[in-house]
Design a protein around this motif. Structure first.
Motif, PDB file in Angstrom:
ATOM      1  N   ILE A  13       2.194   2.931  -0.254  1.00  0.00           N
ATOM      2  CA  ILE A  13       3.009   1.722  -0.430  1.00  0.00           C
ATOM      3  C   ILE A  13       3.498   1.239   0.924  1.00  0.00           C
ATOM      4  N   ASP A  14       3.341  -0.047   1.159  1.00  0.00           N
ATOM      5  CA  ASP A  14       3.767  -0.663   2.416  1.00  0.00           C
ATOM      6  C   ASP A  14       5.197  -1.171   2.261  1.00  0.00           C
ATOM      7  N   THR A  15       6.106  -0.586   3.025  1.00  0.00           N
ATOM      8  CA  THR A  15       7.510  -1.001   2.978  1.00  0.00           C
ATOM      9  C   THR A  15       7.923  -1.770   4.233  1.00  0.00           C
ATOM     10  N   GLY A  16       6.948  -2.399   4.892  1.00  0.00           N
ATOM     11  CA  GLY A  16       7.335  -3.270   5.988  1.00  0.00           C
ATOM     12  C   GLY A  16       6.558  -3.131   7.276  1.00  0.00           C
ATOM     13  N   LEU A  17       5.763  -2.061   7.425  1.00  0.00           N
ATOM     14  CA  LEU A  17       5.012  -1.906   8.668  1.00  0.00           C
ATOM     15  C   LEU A  17       3.712  -2.709   8.671  1.00  0.00           C
ATOM     16  N   GLY A  18       3.137  -2.898   7.490  1.00  0.00           N
ATOM     17  CA  GLY A  18       1.921  -3.688   7.403  1.00  0.00           C
ATOM     18  C   GLY A  18       0.645  -2.954   7.760  1.00  0.00           C
ATOM     19  N   PHE A  19       0.707  -1.619   7.893  1.00  0.00           N
ATOM     20  CA  PHE A  19      -0.476  -0.857   8.280  1.00  0.00           C
ATOM     21  C   PHE A  19      -1.257  -0.331   7.081  1.00  0.00           C
ATOM     22  N   GLY A  20      -1.135  -0.973   5.949  1.00  0.00           N
ATOM     23  CA  GLY A  20      -1.883  -0.561   4.772  1.00  0.00           C
ATOM     24  C   GLY A  20      -0.972  -0.140   3.637  1.00  0.00           C
ATOM     25  N   GLY A  21      -1.468  -0.330   2.411  1.00  0.00           N
ATOM     26  CA  GLY A  21      -0.706   0.050   1.247  1.00  0.00           C
ATOM     27  C   GLY A  21      -0.353  -1.147   0.385  1.00  0.00           C
ATOM     28  N   PHE A  22      -0.015  -0.876  -0.883  1.00  0.00           N
ATOM     29  CA  PHE A  22       0.469  -1.924  -1.773  1.00  0.00           C
ATOM     30  C   PHE A  22       1.798  -2.455  -1.249  1.00  0.00           C
ATOM     31  N   PRO A  23       1.978  -3.768  -1.122  1.00  0.00           N
ATOM     32  CA  PRO A  23       3.285  -4.287  -0.722  1.00  0.00           C
ATOM     33  C   PRO A  23       4.355  -3.878  -1.720  1.00  0.00           C
ATOM     34  N   VAL A  24       5.462  -3.363  -1.219  1.00  0.00           N
ATOM     35  CA  VAL A  24       6.518  -2.880  -2.101  1.00  0.00           C
ATOM     36  C   VAL A  24       7.086  -4.008  -2.950  1.00  0.00           C
ATOM     37  N   GLU A  25       6.903  -5.262  -2.486  1.00  0.00           N
ATOM     38  CA  GLU A  25       7.414  -6.410  -3.235  1.00  0.00           C
ATOM     39  C   GLU A  25       6.556  -6.763  -4.446  1.00  0.00           C
ATOM     40  N   GLU A  26       5.435  -6.038  -4.637  1.00  0.00           N
ATOM     41  CA  GLU A  26       4.532  -6.323  -5.752  1.00  0.00           C
ATOM     42  C   GLU A  26       4.352  -5.086  -6.636  1.00  0.00           C
ATOM     43  N   PRO A  27       5.429  -4.656  -7.295  1.00  0.00           N
ATOM     44  CA  PRO A  27       5.350  -3.423  -8.083  1.00  0.00           C
ATOM     45  C   PRO A  27       4.344  -3.489  -9.227  1.00  0.00           C
ATOM     46  N   GLU A  28       4.098  -4.674  -9.770  1.00  0.00           N
ATOM     47  CA  GLU A  28       3.179  -4.762 -10.901  1.00  0.00           C
ATOM     48  C   GLU A  28       1.758  -4.361 -10.497  1.00  0.00           C
ATOM     49  N   LYS A  29       1.374  -4.682  -9.264  1.00  0.00           N
ATOM     50  CA  LYS A  29       0.050  -4.267  -8.793  1.00  0.00           C
ATOM     51  C   LYS A  29      -0.038  -2.744  -8.699  1.00  0.00           C
ATOM     52  N   ILE A  30       1.070  -2.129  -8.337  1.00  0.00           N
ATOM     53  CA  ILE A  30       1.098  -0.664  -8.250  1.00  0.00           C
ATOM     54  C   ILE A  30       1.002  -0.058  -9.648  1.00  0.00           C
TER      55      ILE A  30
END
Length: 352
Positions: A126-143
């Motif tokens: 999960i990406d919590t702000g660095l942008g180096f990969g992962g589901f954006p934390v702002e999109e929980p439904e995708k997770i």
């Protein structure tokens, strides 16, 4: 003779510091960058002998190399989400724990596992702000959708990486809250999240509240992470090379290429056959201040020769000039110089 020297006892000291800080949390030794520059298999062996049996890497080739070296049963986590079919096949063949950081990766990994009629283990990134990969934390439904649509993928962990600054960290705390909200939603929907890990090297050393189920120890193993007073770490790695030439140069002589210098007095200079192509003078981006001046030759730097300090006059691609006017030395004497293992190139790696 040109060598990168790794002191095993210093590595063991840093492992002890990591173990103390980790407490009951599981430790993943992060071996990216050829084992933080200390050698992939060599550092993994030291860690395993010290009781760390979980590893994390960033390339499938590293997983394969560890398996070939006899790390057959150890857990190896791939810290990069990928949709590349060849990479995924290599990871599955090597029984790696994959990272799923996008819907595309989840679909590709699940499809491969289904084709092979097997279950593949993975951690959700999960990406919590660095942008180096992962589901954006702002999109929980995708997770949540990833959890729902990967029947052939067993999720055994969820992780993120948060940037912590020195002092107050209101933004970091907000990102952690958002991360925890995603975990809570997953639990409410009946999904297992497995081991939760947030802390990398700096956070592990600095903040107890991000310790969670597991921690990732990378640059801290080399004592090369952001440091704090009294952290007990030892900086690992230095360079050695023999002086190849020594000459007296007259006052007014110019030396250097990028920024030629004019000698103000007669100077005895020694040629050290290493330069920034070998990693000399190159520092981690975490030490950005003064980076370019170091790269081009910072005269404040010194090199140890026969127990004395020789000033660095200028650094080139493959050679460095030293001021040895006040030192007793000769061609063939060994010079010891600072060298970050991650950036060392073209030098024999020696363990002591």
């Amino acid at each position: 003779m040109k060598a990168l020297v790794i002191e095993k006892q210093a590595v063991l000291n840093n492992i002890a510091v990591v173990r103390e800080r980790a407490g009951q949390a599981v430790i993943y030794a992060v071996l990216s960058g050829d084992g933080q520059g200390a050698g992939l298999v060599e550092l993994a062996t030291i860690c395993r002998d010290a009781g760390i049996a979980r590893f994390a890497v960033s390339e499938p080739e590293d997983v394969a190399a560890l398996r070939r070296a006899g790390f057959v049963d150890e857990e190896i986590l791939m810290l990069r989400s990928t949709t590349d079919r060849t990479e995924l096949e290599q990871l599955v063949d090597c029984n790696a724990v994959c990272s799923v950081g996008s819907a595309e990766t989840g679909a590709a990994l699940n499809a491969l596992a289904a084709e092979r009629a097997t279950i593949v283990e993975a951690h959700i990134q999960i990406d919590t702000g660095l942008g180096f990969g992962g589901f954006p934390v702002e999109e929980p439904e995708k997770i949540m959708m990833a959890f729902r649509t990967m029947p052939n993928v067993a999720v055994s962990g969820v992780y993120t990486q948060v940037h912590f600054q020195e002092g107050a960290n209101p933004q970091a705390l907000e990102r952690i809250k958002a991360f925890e909200a995603v975990l809570e939603q997953a639990h409410q929907e009946g999904f297992e999240t497995g081991a939760i890990h947030i802390a990398g090297s700096y956070a592990l050393l600095t903040y107890d509240f991000v310790r969670r189920d597991a921690v990732r120890a990378g640059s801290v193993l080399m004592g090369r992470c952001r440091r704090s007073k009294g952290d007990k770490l030892i900086e690992v790695g230095y360079g050695e090379a023999t002086l190849s030439e020594i000459n007296w140069l007259p006052k007014g002589h110019t030396i250097g290429m990028r920024k030629p210098l004019t000698l103000k007095k007669p100077t005895r200079v020694a040629l050290l056959p290493v330069g920034y192509e070998n990693g000399f003078g190159v520092e981690s981006p975490e030490k950005e201040e003064g980076f370019l001046s170091s790269l081009l030759g910072d005269r404040r730097n010194t090199v140890l020769v026969n127990g004395g300090k020789a000033k660095v006059i200028c650094t080139g691609a493959r050679e460095t000039l030293l001021d040895v006017t006040d030192l007793k030395c000769a061609v063939g004497d060994v010079a010891r110089f600072p060298l970050e293992p991650m950036f060392a190139r073209g030098l024999k790696r020696v363990y002591r």
